[in-house]
Scaffold this active site. Structure first.
Site, short mmCIF file in Angstrom:
data_model
loop_
_atom_site.label_atom_id
_atom_site.label_comp_id
_atom_site.label_asym_id
_atom_site.label_seq_id
_atom_site.Cartn_x
_atom_site.Cartn_y
_atom_site.Cartn_z
N PHE B 528 98.09 12.06 30.99
CA PHE B 528 98.83 12.99 31.83
C PHE B 528 99.35 12.20 33.02
O PHE B 528 98.75 12.23 34.10
CB PHE B 528 97.91 14.11 32.32
CG PHE B 528 97.44 15.03 31.22
CD1 PHE B 528 98.26 16.04 30.73
CD2 PHE B 528 96.16 14.88 30.68
CE1 PHE B 528 97.81 16.90 29.73
CE2 PHE B 528 95.72 15.72 29.68
CZ PHE B 528 96.53 16.73 29.19
N PHE B 533 95.79 11.14 35.38
CA PHE B 533 94.55 10.88 34.64
C PHE B 533 94.81 10.95 33.14
O PHE B 533 95.88 11.40 32.70
CB PHE B 533 93.44 11.86 35.04
CG PHE B 533 93.55 13.22 34.39
CD1 PHE B 533 92.86 13.49 33.20
CD2 PHE B 533 94.34 14.22 34.95
CE1 PHE B 533 92.97 14.74 32.61
CE2 PHE B 533 94.44 15.46 34.35
CZ PHE B 533 93.76 15.73 33.18
N GLU B 535 92.85 12.08 29.47
CA GLU B 535 91.70 12.76 28.88
C GLU B 535 91.24 11.99 27.65
O GLU B 535 92.04 11.68 26.77
CB GLU B 535 92.10 14.19 28.49
CG GLU B 535 90.98 14.91 27.77
CD GLU B 535 91.42 16.23 27.15
OE1 GLU B 535 92.62 16.55 27.19
OE2 GLU B 535 90.54 16.94 26.61
N ILE B 536 89.94 11.70 27.59
CA ILE B 536 89.38 11.10 26.39
C ILE B 536 89.01 12.26 25.47
O ILE B 536 88.20 13.11 25.84
CB ILE B 536 88.11 10.27 26.69
CG1 ILE B 536 88.37 9.29 27.83
CG2 ILE B 536 87.60 9.59 25.44
CD1 ILE B 536 89.16 8.10 27.50
N VAL B 537 89.58 12.29 24.29
CA VAL B 537 89.40 13.46 23.44
C VAL B 537 88.32 13.23 22.38
O VAL B 537 87.34 13.97 22.31
CB VAL B 537 90.74 13.85 22.77
CG1 VAL B 537 90.56 15.11 21.94
CG2 VAL B 537 91.81 14.06 23.83
N CYS B 539 85.93 10.02 20.44
CA CYS B 539 85.58 8.61 20.50
C CYS B 539 84.49 8.38 19.47
O CYS B 539 83.45 9.02 19.53
CB CYS B 539 85.08 8.27 21.91
SG CYS B 539 84.43 6.62 22.06
N ALA B 540 84.74 7.52 18.50
CA ALA B 540 83.72 7.32 17.47
C ALA B 540 83.90 5.98 16.78
O ALA B 540 85.00 5.44 16.71
CB ALA B 540 83.79 8.43 16.42
N GLN B 546 78.14 0.63 13.60
CA GLN B 546 77.72 0.88 14.97
C GLN B 546 76.78 -0.21 15.47
O GLN B 546 76.37 -1.08 14.71
CB GLN B 546 77.04 2.26 15.04
CG GLN B 546 78.07 3.37 14.93
CD GLN B 546 77.45 4.74 15.00
OE1 GLN B 546 76.25 4.89 15.18
NE2 GLN B 546 78.26 5.77 14.84
N LYS B 548 77.40 -2.63 17.29
CA LYS B 548 77.95 -3.98 17.28
C LYS B 548 78.78 -4.24 18.53
O LYS B 548 79.47 -5.24 18.63
CB LYS B 548 78.83 -4.19 16.04
CG LYS B 548 78.03 -4.19 14.73
CD LYS B 548 78.91 -4.51 13.56
CE LYS B 548 78.08 -4.59 12.28
NZ LYS B 548 78.92 -4.80 11.09
N TYR B 550 81.33 -2.46 19.39
CA TYR B 550 82.71 -2.04 19.20
C TYR B 550 83.10 -0.92 20.16
O TYR B 550 84.21 -0.89 20.68
CB TYR B 550 82.95 -1.57 17.76
CG TYR B 550 82.84 -2.66 16.72
CD1 TYR B 550 83.05 -3.98 17.05
CD2 TYR B 550 82.54 -2.36 15.39
CE1 TYR B 550 82.96 -4.99 16.10
CE2 TYR B 550 82.45 -3.35 14.43
CZ TYR B 550 82.67 -4.66 14.78
OH TYR B 550 82.59 -5.64 13.83
N GLY B 551 82.18 0.00 20.39
CA GLY B 551 82.47 1.13 21.27
C GLY B 551 82.80 0.66 22.67
O GLY B 551 83.76 1.12 23.30
N LEU B 571 89.07 11.16 32.30
CA LEU B 571 88.20 12.33 32.36
C LEU B 571 87.82 12.70 30.94
O LEU B 571 88.63 12.53 30.01
CB LEU B 571 88.92 13.51 33.01
CG LEU B 571 89.14 13.45 34.52
CD1 LEU B 571 89.98 14.63 34.96
CD2 LEU B 571 87.80 13.44 35.25
N ALA B 578 76.87 12.07 23.79
CA ALA B 578 77.87 11.11 24.26
C ALA B 578 77.64 10.67 25.69
O ALA B 578 78.15 9.65 26.12
CB ALA B 578 79.26 11.72 24.12
N ILE B 602 93.15 19.63 30.98
CA ILE B 602 92.14 19.06 30.09
C ILE B 602 91.54 20.16 29.23
O ILE B 602 91.42 21.31 29.66
CB ILE B 602 91.07 18.33 30.94
CG1 ILE B 602 90.12 17.54 30.05
CG2 ILE B 602 90.31 19.31 31.82
CD1 ILE B 602 89.21 16.61 30.84
N TYR B 605 85.34 22.20 27.05
CA TYR B 605 84.39 22.44 25.97
C TYR B 605 83.15 23.08 26.55
O TYR B 605 82.63 22.64 27.57
CB TYR B 605 84.00 21.13 25.29
CG TYR B 605 85.13 20.48 24.55
CD1 TYR B 605 85.42 20.85 23.24
CD2 TYR B 605 85.91 19.50 25.15
CE1 TYR B 605 86.46 20.25 22.56
CE2 TYR B 605 86.95 18.90 24.48
CZ TYR B 605 87.22 19.28 23.18
OH TYR B 605 88.25 18.70 22.51
#
Lengths: 293, 797
Positions: B528, B533, B535-537, B539-540, B546, B548, B550-551, B571, B578, B602, B605
């Site tokens: 936006f 800012f 928005e992180i929607v 993440c996986a 996993q 390693k 990578y995240g 945000l 998480a 945003i 949830y």
């Protein structure tokens, strides 16, 4: 003091190993010469187009020498492998001793727990360096080589890695990767540590809840019978975790350094199985058929 | 003013670029296909062919006739269909041997029994020159015959065979070879590649400082040269990675390339054209991705063979150059391919001598008095300027190196040599032997493995998204589907349809993590820009990949991507699983962005926690843990050094056990011996009067700014002039900024001032090659200001 003496012992062993490797090369160059002789003799026989008694005797002699050479080279190599095993077991002893004493061998300031990524790397490394079983001709692979289970009276040693069936906090049973702390002959129970130090849990478990992990890799080229075969049900360590899950063998390894490719039971996929994932020989064990199914 | 000299100085550079390029393309052959000749850019095969031609042309006439007879139809009578005389006594040695007796004209043909004379009757009155031309074709036909046999690729083989027949026919009819059919004739597209690439350099770099512009120009020359000698992939290789329609177009281009560019390189009977002059954007589009990969790979493999000055050019600038070019090649409406492309700014429009001249003009102007109006080339000017300096303060050089260390140590900083020495020991290759895994100690940074894997090309990161206005390419769509799969597997509580809708929404973008061509993880986000800012929607990372790092590496890439796009806040609503991850990535529950900015933007949830991460544009996130590790190593080494110098162990302090809460630092036994000084004493050494310091610094700065070699450092480097400057240089500083800082009373100690000055120099050395004009300026300026600092008593003499 014990640690220091182990250090010097390892240094000695490494020197011996170095010598052995050099010897191997000497041995190899020696047999090279003889092999060349054999080849030449064959060529000469071919040009003369007959097998005279002279050549027959000559060849027999040459082959006997070649066989002896090969055996000598082989014995040096085995000797070298023994040295490596000895070094590894010394390192293992030291590791256990350090663990018992609660000392961190790393010179860096101690962390409370190892980073999980590092633990995973260590697990992969230990799978990669698991020795390959090399039998003498006609010798069949021993228990704990590849898919061959331990004998019924086998007791895992301290420090051995095992798959252990534990009750998780939520009451579910789970096969985890663990390390043997002790075995009590009076109660027939193992004490094991969860390999994942974050768990920091010690479990006391009966024998039937323990499956020792293989101590040798089986060579698919020479001992394919010591491997799990396609579609066999196994327990396999899910990649990047410390838990064993039920899986079907998708493809067994083709070469000594290859991994199994397995299909994990996974209800989140439409057909009930995950896509094929690779798991090292070290982390695949037979699945004792359990009742619910 | 110095036209000729400047031109002369440019000449070797260009040649260098060319030889560099040629060397590159020469060795390329290996990377192409293993087959016979092809991309061997000529030299060997071409030389071989011309040698052979010279040999044949030196034959006596009788021998020449025999050779041509082999390719000449029998003219005994109309009924004879024999199309070449065949020697009835095949010679044992090769026909080429001149000492071999030429066949007699009366010798009958093995197939039609007519004499050789009847095959070559048409050559009776033909000039020697024409004979030689025909003989050249004979040699080429023979070569083509070999190529047809050796070639494994069917498409290529077909073309070789066609050319073989064509040349044979030409010998028969004594004609000139003209490739016929549907191929069309060159040039095939306008503007050609060469024009497009030169336009690109003008379009993208004409605003750069002359030096950089010249660099880019050299790179473009090198690229074009490589391309002219590059072996294209065969249509069947192309088909494996591209779509059908493209493949048939490519096949036409490939055939054209073989006939007009590639084969003629070693076969001069055919007219030869340069790839870059007859082809245009469409061919470049087909081959660029592959060629670029091969080129970079090749340079990487051969980097040790490159001359050092080329190495920096190629390894640091070339990848960037190619990436920018890629955007123009595949971009929707890039102006560089327009037929009437002209650069609005005429200044520097002519790349070439003018560009080399300008640095001279600039560096010359401050020295103006001495040189104004005199015709001096840049070479001589260089020596003049350095002479002026050394003349002024002759003793400076040797005095400086010694003094340097002393001075800085007093300031509590560590001498550069020492740091360099330590750097040498920690990057010692001998210390880096052994299996990779053993390097990962229990304290290895979380993203260390991922960083290594990215460097080795095992994993890749791409920001991708769907678009409604233009057709997304197939690969992107496949990756989006892959992302949707990863997200829905790893986030089982999110409805699949919801994930699909957002991943394919054109306003959302996703940073995808690719391994072996497959998606194994990603971060879906929505920017936006108006609200400042992102928005992180979602993440996986897929479960079996996993732990390693990578995240972490994904998030660091996302941070750098946002810094580049000027958004400094993330945000996200994190669910209970998480929160841990986001905390590790620098997110906190403490929200600084005002609610009004994100409310209604945003996605909210239920049961999730809002978390925020503020980005610092000065942090190179993907390298951060590595930098910190380095710094730790350096400090550890420095401490070790100090310890080995002092060699005394004191018993530990016991006073704390006895209940003492605090003691003065200087009362710790041995602390003074380490060189530690109480801060009050150090302050005492500093200038007490802030105004006095201010005036001194002001005076000093004024002197530095008027120094003839200060011109490159007067103002902040413009991003438009050096697009990658701020990616490489994290702490930019310049004399103008320093002047502002001085005005704002930022320099409360001389230490801050000297640190900034020193940074100007180190930045310059980091970004520019050591032998560049800029670094020369930096060197002289550094000497100058240390001299001045000493003179004014700001540092010890």
């Amino acid at each position: 003091m014990a640690l220091v003496s182990a250090d010097t012992k390892i240094a000695e062993l490494l020197t011996e190993l170095h010598q052995l490797i050099k010897q191997t090369q000497e041995e190899r160059s020696r047999s090279e010469h003889n092999l060349l002789n054999i080849q030449k003799t064959h060529e000469r026989m071919q040009t003369e187009n007959k097998t005279s008694p002279y050549y027959r005797t000559k060849l027999r002699g040459l082959y006997t020498t070649a066989k002896a050479d090969a055996e000598a080279e082989c014995s040096i190599l085995r000797h070298a492998l023994d040295k490596i095993a000895e070094i590894k077991s010394l390192l293992e002893e030291r590791r256990i001793a350090a663990k018992m004493a609660g000392v961190y061998s790393d010179s860096d300031p101690p962390r409370k727990t190892m980073r999980r990524g590092v633990l995973m790397t260590l697990l992969q490394q230990s799978a990669m360096t698991l020795p390959l079983w090399i039998g003498k001709p006609g010798e069949s692979p021993p228990p704990l080589c590849g898919a061959i289970p331990a004998s019924s009276d086998y007791v895992a040693k301290q420090g051995d890695k095992v798959a252990a069936r534990v009750k998780a906090v939520d009451g579910d049973e789970q096969w985890i990767l663990a390390e043997v702390v002790s075995y009590s002959h009076s109660t027939n129970k193992y004490e094991v540590d969860d390999i994942d130090e974050e768990g920091k849990e010690r479990h006391t478990l009966s024998r039937r809840r323990i499956i020792p992990l293989p101590q040798w890799k089986a060579n698919p080229e020479t001992d394919p019978e010591a491997l799990f075969s396609k579609d066999q049900l196994v327990l396999a360590l899910y990649p990047q975790t410390t838990c064993f899950y039920r899986a079907l063998i998708h493809t067994p390894p083709h070469r000594p350094q290859d991994d199994y490719s397995v299909l994990f039971e996974d209800t989140s996929y439409a057909d009930g199985y995950s896509p094929p994932l690779n798991v090292a020989q070290r982390y695949v064990v037979a699945c004792k058929e359990n009742k619910k199914k | 003013m110095a036209d000729s000299a400047a031109q002369a100085s440019m000449q070797p550079r260009l040649q260098q670029a060319q030889s560099g390029g040629a060397a590159g393309s020469n060795t390329n052959t290996g990377s192409g296909s293993g087959s016979s000749d092809p991309a061997r850019p000529g030299l060997s095969q071409q030389q071989w062919a011309s040698q052979k031609k010279a040999q044949v042309r030196a034959f006596p006439r009788a021998k020449k006739l025999e050779k041509l007879g082999v390719f000449s139809a029998c003219k005994a009578n109309d009924a004879c269909k024999c199309n070449g005389w065949k020697n009835p006594h095949p010679p044992t040695a090769t026909r080429m041997e001149p000492q071999q007796q030429a066949a007699s004209l009366t010798e009958p043909c093995r197939s039609c029994n007519h004499t050789l004379a009847e095959h070559v009757s048409h050559l009776e009155n033909v000039s020697e020159e024409e004979m030689n031309r025909l003989l050249g074709m004979v040699v080429d036909v023979e070569n083509l015959f070999m190529s047809v046999h050796k070639e494994e690729d069917t498409d290529t083989k077909q073309v070789y065979f066609y050319l073989f027949k064509l040349l044979r026919k030409c010998i028969l009819q004594m004609g000139k070879p003209v490739v016929e059919g549907s191929l069309g004739s060159p040039p095939f597209e306008k503007p050609n590649i060469e024009q497009g690439v030169l336009n690109f350099v003008q379009y993208k770099f004409s605003h750069l400082a002359p030096k950089e512009r010249q660099t880019m120009y050299e790179l473009s020359k090198m690229f074009l040269l490589c391309l002219n000698y590059w072996k294209l992939e065969t249509p069947s290789q192309f088909r494996q990675r591209a779509q059908k329609d493209d493949a048939s177009a490519y096949k036409v281009d490939y055939t054209r390339w073989l006939c007009y560019c590639h084969v003629p390189q070693s076969n001069d009977s055919l007219p030869r054209y340069e790839t870059c002059q007859v082809f245009g954007r469409s061919l470049l589009k087909s081959i660029f991705t592959v060629t670029r990969r091969q080129l970079l790979e090749k340079f990487r493999v051969e980097k040790d063979k490159l001359p050092p000055e080329k190495r920096t050019l190629i390894l640091t600038h070339f990848p960037k150059f190619l990436s920018m070019l890629e955007e123009e090649i595949y971009g929707e409406n890039s102006p560089i391919w327009e037929a009437d492309f002209t650069m609005p700014a005429t200044e520097g429009a002519q790349l070439g001598h003018q560009t080399v001249l300008s640095p001279v003009a600039v560096s010359g102007s401050p020295l103006g008095k001495a040189n104004a109006g005199t015709a001096m080339g840049c070479v001589s000017l260089d020596t003049v300027s350095s002479e002026v300096l050394t003349g002024e303060k002759r003793k400076l050089p040797e005095a400086l190196t010694l003094e340097d260390a002393k001075r800085i140590r007093v300031m509590g900083d560590i001498p550069m040599e020492l740091v360099n020495e330590v750097m040498m020991t920690i990057t010692d290759p001998a210390a880096m032997l052994g299996p990779e895994t053993s390097l990962l100690s229990a304290n290895a940074a979380r993203d260390e493995t991922a960083r290594l894997e990215e460097r080795r090309g095992i994993i890749e990161f791409h920001v991708i998204g769907n678009s409604l206005s233009q057709k997304s390419n197939k690969k992107i769509l496949m990756w989006l589907v892959g992302l949707q799969n990863v997200f829905s597997h790893q986030l089982p509580r999110m409805p699949k349809e919801y994930i699909t809708r957002l991943v394919f929404d054109p306003k959302h973008k996703t940073l995808a993590l690719i391994k072996d061509g497959r998606v194994i993880g990603g971060i879906c986000f929505r920017m936006f820009p108006t609200q400042g800012f992102t928005e992180i929607v979602f993440c996986a990372v897929t479960s079996n990949e996993q732990v390693k790092g990578y995240g972490t590496h994904l998030m660091n890439h996302l941070k750098e991507y946002h810094i580049k796009h000027g958004i400094l806040y993330f945000l996200t609503y994190a669910d209970e699983y998480a929160i841990g991850y986001f905390k590790k990535q620098g997110f906190s529950k403490d929200i600084k962005v005002p609610k009004s900015r994100y409310l209604g933007y945003i996605k909210d949830y239920e049961g999730a926690t809002l978390m925020e991460c503020e980005l610092n544009p000065r942090i190179p996130y993907t390298e951060l843990s590595h930098i910190i590790k380095r710094q730790k190593e350096i400090i550890k080494k420095l401490i070790e050094r100090k310890q080995s110098q002092i060699r005394k162990v004191y018993p530990g302090l016991t006073c704390f056990k006895e209940g003492v809460r605090q003691i003065p630092v200087e009362s710790i036994p041995g602390i003074r011996e380490t060189g530690w000084k109480p801060s009050s004493k150090e302050k005492g050494k500093d200038l007490k009067d802030p105004d006095l310091l201010y005036n001194m610094l002001k005076n000093l700065l004024a002197q530095i700014k008027t120094h003839p070699d200060a011109w490159p450092f007067m103002e902040p480097v413009k991003k438009s002039e050096a697009p990658d400057y701020y990616e490489i240089i994290r702490f930019p500083i310049d004399l103008k900024t320093m002047t502002e800082r001085l005005k704002n009373r930022y320099y409360v100690t001389k230490k801050l001032f000297i640190a900034d000055l020193q940074r100007i120099i180190t930045n310059c050395r980091e970004y520019n090659p050591p032998d560049s004009e800029y670094c020369k300026c930096a060197n002289t300026l550094e000497k100058f200001f240390y001299f001045k600092l000493k003179e004014s008593g700001l540092i010890d003499k």
